[in-house]
Design a protein around this motif. Structure first.
Motif, PDB file in Angstrom:
ATOM      1  N   GLY A 101       0.632  -1.196  -0.169  1.00 35.32           N
ATOM      2  CA  GLY A 101       0.035   0.068  -0.120  1.00 35.32           C
ATOM      3  C   GLY A 101       1.013   1.269  -0.081  1.00 35.32           C
ATOM      4  N   THR A 102       0.291   2.371   0.426  1.00 36.85           N
ATOM      5  CA  THR A 102       1.021   3.582   0.374  1.00 36.85           C
ATOM      6  C   THR A 102       0.818   4.234   1.763  1.00 36.85           C
ATOM      7  N   ALA A 103       1.772   4.738   2.396  1.00 37.57           N
ATOM      8  CA  ALA A 103       1.912   5.303   3.794  1.00 37.57           C
ATOM      9  C   ALA A 103       0.824   6.531   3.623  1.00 37.57           C
ATOM     10  N   GLY A 104      -0.050   6.816   4.670  1.00 36.99           N
ATOM     11  CA  GLY A 104      -0.880   7.972   4.682  1.00 36.99           C
ATOM     12  C   GLY A 104      -0.513   9.101   5.382  1.00 36.99           C
ATOM     13  N   GLY A 105       0.734   9.234   5.878  1.00 34.94           N
ATOM     14  CA  GLY A 105       1.201  10.508   6.698  1.00 34.94           C
ATOM     15  C   GLY A 105       2.411  10.108   7.302  1.00 34.94           C
ATOM     16  N   TYR A 106       3.037  11.068   8.078  1.00 38.51           N
ATOM     17  CA  TYR A 106       4.287  10.913   8.662  1.00 38.51           C
ATOM     18  C   TYR A 106       4.105  10.918  10.044  1.00 38.51           C
ATOM     19  N   ILE A 107       4.421   9.954  10.887  1.00 33.47           N
ATOM     20  CA  ILE A 107       4.540   9.588  12.156  1.00 33.47           C
ATOM     21  C   ILE A 107       5.941   8.988  12.602  1.00 33.47           C
ATOM     22  N   MET A 108       6.750   9.742  13.203  1.00 31.69           N
ATOM     23  CA  MET A 108       7.938   9.030  13.516  1.00 31.69           C
ATOM     24  C   MET A 108       8.290   7.605  13.744  1.00 31.69           C
ATOM     25  N   ASN A 109       8.809   6.556  13.145  1.00 25.79           N
ATOM     26  CA  ASN A 109       8.957   5.325  13.553  1.00 25.79           C
ATOM     27  C   ASN A 109       7.660   4.454  13.542  1.00 25.79           C
ATOM     28  N   LYS A 110       7.008   5.035  12.432  1.00 23.30           N
ATOM     29  CA  LYS A 110       5.319   4.264  12.257  1.00 23.30           C
ATOM     30  C   LYS A 110       5.195   4.136  10.970  1.00 23.30           C
ATOM     31  N   LEU A 111       4.210   3.296  10.537  1.00 20.70           N
ATOM     32  CA  LEU A 111       3.587   3.118   9.405  1.00 20.70           C
ATOM     33  C   LEU A 111       2.046   3.457   9.719  1.00 20.70           C
ATOM     34  N   SER A 112       1.610   4.608   9.069  1.00 22.58           N
ATOM     35  CA  SER A 112       0.229   4.666   9.383  1.00 22.58           C
ATOM     36  C   SER A 112      -0.507   4.751   7.646  1.00 22.58           C
ATOM     37  N   ASP A 113      -1.534   4.045   7.801  1.00 23.00           N
ATOM     38  CA  ASP A 113      -2.493   3.772   6.491  1.00 23.00           C
ATOM     39  C   ASP A 113      -3.823   3.730   6.675  1.00 23.00           C
ATOM     40  N   LEU A 114      -4.753   4.613   6.743  1.00 25.33           N
ATOM     41  CA  LEU A 114      -6.083   4.538   7.263  1.00 25.33           C
ATOM     42  C   LEU A 114      -6.777   3.908   6.291  1.00 25.33           C
ATOM     43  N   THR A 115      -6.448   3.340   5.051  1.00 28.77           N
ATOM     44  CA  THR A 115      -6.981   2.614   4.044  1.00 28.77           C
ATOM     45  C   THR A 115      -6.691   0.842   4.433  1.00 28.77           C
ATOM     46  N   ALA A 116      -5.833   0.801   5.247  1.00 29.41           N
ATOM     47  CA  ALA A 116      -5.712  -0.556   5.683  1.00 29.41           C
ATOM     48  C   ALA A 116      -6.001  -1.091   6.859  1.00 29.41           C
ATOM     49  N   ASP A 117      -6.304  -2.549   7.098  1.00 22.83           N
ATOM     50  CA  ASP A 117      -6.630  -2.940   8.374  1.00 22.83           C
ATOM     51  C   ASP A 117      -5.451  -4.086   8.768  1.00 22.83           C
ATOM     52  N   PHE A 118      -4.348  -3.614   9.361  1.00 23.15           N
ATOM     53  CA  PHE A 118      -3.251  -4.490   9.646  1.00 23.15           C
ATOM     54  C   PHE A 118      -3.722  -5.626  10.403  1.00 23.15           C
ATOM     55  N   THR A 119      -4.690  -5.462  11.446  1.00 25.38           N
ATOM     56  CA  THR A 119      -4.959  -6.678  12.170  1.00 25.38           C
ATOM     57  C   THR A 119      -5.644  -7.625  11.550  1.00 25.38           C
ATOM     58  N   SER A 120      -6.698  -7.364  10.642  1.00 26.95           N
ATOM     59  CA  SER A 120      -7.481  -8.282   9.949  1.00 26.95           C
ATOM     60  C   SER A 120      -6.531  -8.934   8.917  1.00 26.95           C
ATOM     61  N   PHE A 121      -5.609  -8.170   8.244  1.00 23.30           N
ATOM     62  CA  PHE A 121      -4.711  -8.782   7.408  1.00 23.30           C
ATOM     63  C   PHE A 121      -3.835  -9.737   7.867  1.00 23.30           C
ATOM     64  N   GLY A 122      -3.434  -9.712   9.080  1.00 24.06           N
ATOM     65  CA  GLY A 122      -2.798 -10.846   9.806  1.00 24.06           C
ATOM     66  C   GLY A 122      -1.267 -10.212  10.159  1.00 24.06           C
ATOM     67  N   VAL A 123      -0.863  -8.972  10.017  1.00 20.80           N
ATOM     68  CA  VAL A 123       0.229  -8.565  10.552  1.00 20.80           C
ATOM     69  C   VAL A 123       0.805  -8.837  11.777  1.00 20.80           C
ATOM     70  N   ILE A 124       1.792  -9.154  12.416  1.00 17.83           N
ATOM     71  CA  ILE A 124       2.267  -9.847  13.606  1.00 17.83           C
ATOM     72  C   ILE A 124       3.643  -9.021  13.683  1.00 17.83           C
ATOM     73  N   THR A 125       3.941  -8.895  14.953  1.00 18.87           N
ATOM     74  CA  THR A 125       5.257  -8.576  15.545  1.00 18.87           C
ATOM     75  C   THR A 125       6.347  -9.268  14.947  1.00 18.87           C
ATOM     76  N   GLY A 126       7.355  -8.698  14.343  1.00 22.50           N
ATOM     77  CA  GLY A 126       8.404  -9.683  13.559  1.00 22.50           C
ATOM     78  C   GLY A 126       8.434  -9.657  12.025  1.00 22.50           C
ATOM     79  N   ASP A 127       7.265  -9.084  11.555  1.00 22.94           N
ATOM     80  CA  ASP A 127       6.981  -8.978  10.205  1.00 22.94           C
ATOM     81  C   ASP A 127       7.909  -7.978   9.780  1.00 22.94           C
ATOM     82  N   ILE A 128       8.310  -7.728   8.373  1.00 19.54           N
ATOM     83  CA  ILE A 128       9.293  -6.716   8.090  1.00 19.54           C
ATOM     84  C   ILE A 128       8.577  -5.944   6.848  1.00 19.54           C
ATOM     85  N   VAL A 129       8.728  -4.500   6.871  1.00 17.31           N
ATOM     86  CA  VAL A 129       8.014  -3.567   6.260  1.00 17.31           C
ATOM     87  C   VAL A 129       9.234  -2.967   5.176  1.00 17.31           C
TER      88      VAL A 129
END
Length: 204
Positions: A101-129
């Motif tokens: 996808g595409t980041a939706g804004g800048y937050i330090m050390n964060k990935l923010s995307d209001l169009t995504a649902d990282f929880t339902s997509f199955g993102v877990i700690t240890g994944d790599i962006v």
């Protein structure tokens, strides 16, 4: 002394009579050593290329084997006593993003995307962006803040509009067992390439 000589002679005769009256004993068959190779992966939809040394000391190469994979070998007398197992999953099959996808804004050390649902997509700690998989510019997911925000190990989106690609880290395990007892195991863990080499001597 004479009594002892007579007793010894009688005992010897009894042993001869006993054995001559019995069926001839046959030595028990020696069980062959059984070697088992095992390969497994954290993702079962992947196929593995396998190379192993068989019981006749010959190298066998197999492609696109379904996981989990195993083979049991009865070793013959020509087996050198070395076990060799190589398992590899082609990089093209491993290094595949499960979310992009595409980041939706800048937050330090964060990935923010209001169009995504990282929880339902199955993102877990240890994944790599990654923002650019070709240069491997990426960061580990440290926490899932909420459905739209991930905490990252480093500041990856300074402009706030970069593309991103998220990968799961996968685990490939290769094991060698002798007579059902594990003698060696090698683990490869990566989101990019998976290869295991098990090489061990077997005492027989």
């Amino acid at each position: 002394m004479k009594f002892l000589q007579q007793f010894s002679a009688a005992a010897a005769m009894s042993v001869i009579i006993f054995f001559s009256g019995c069926t001839q004993l046959t030595a028990p068959l020696v069980e062959s050593d059984v070697l088992t190779y095992l390969v497994d992966c954290s993702e079962r939809n992947l196929l593995v290329d396998v190379t192993y040394l068989d019981g006749g000391n010959k190298l066998v190469k197999l492609s696109n084997q379904v996981l989990p994979w195993s083979i049991t070998i009865t070793m013959d007398s020509e087996f050198t006593g070395d076990a060799y197992l190589k398992a590899e999953i082609p990089q093209a099959d491993v290094f595949v993003p499960f979310i992009s996808g595409t980041a939706g804004g800048y937050i330090m050390n964060k990935l923010s995307d209001l169009t995504a649902d990282f929880t339902s997509f199955g993102v877990i700690t240890g994944d790599i962006v990654y923002i650019d998989p070709s240069t491997l510019e990426g960061a580990d997911v440290m926490a899932i803040d909420d459905a739209n925000t991930l905490s990252l190990k480093s500041d990856l989106f300074p402009s706030g509009n970069e593309s991103y690609y998220i990968y799961h880290e996968k685990t490939l395990t290769s094991s060698v067992l002798l007579n059902d007892v594990s003698i060696k195991e090698v683990v490869s863990q990566s989101e990019r390439s998976l290869s295991c080499l098990v090489q061990t001597s077997i005492a027989r």
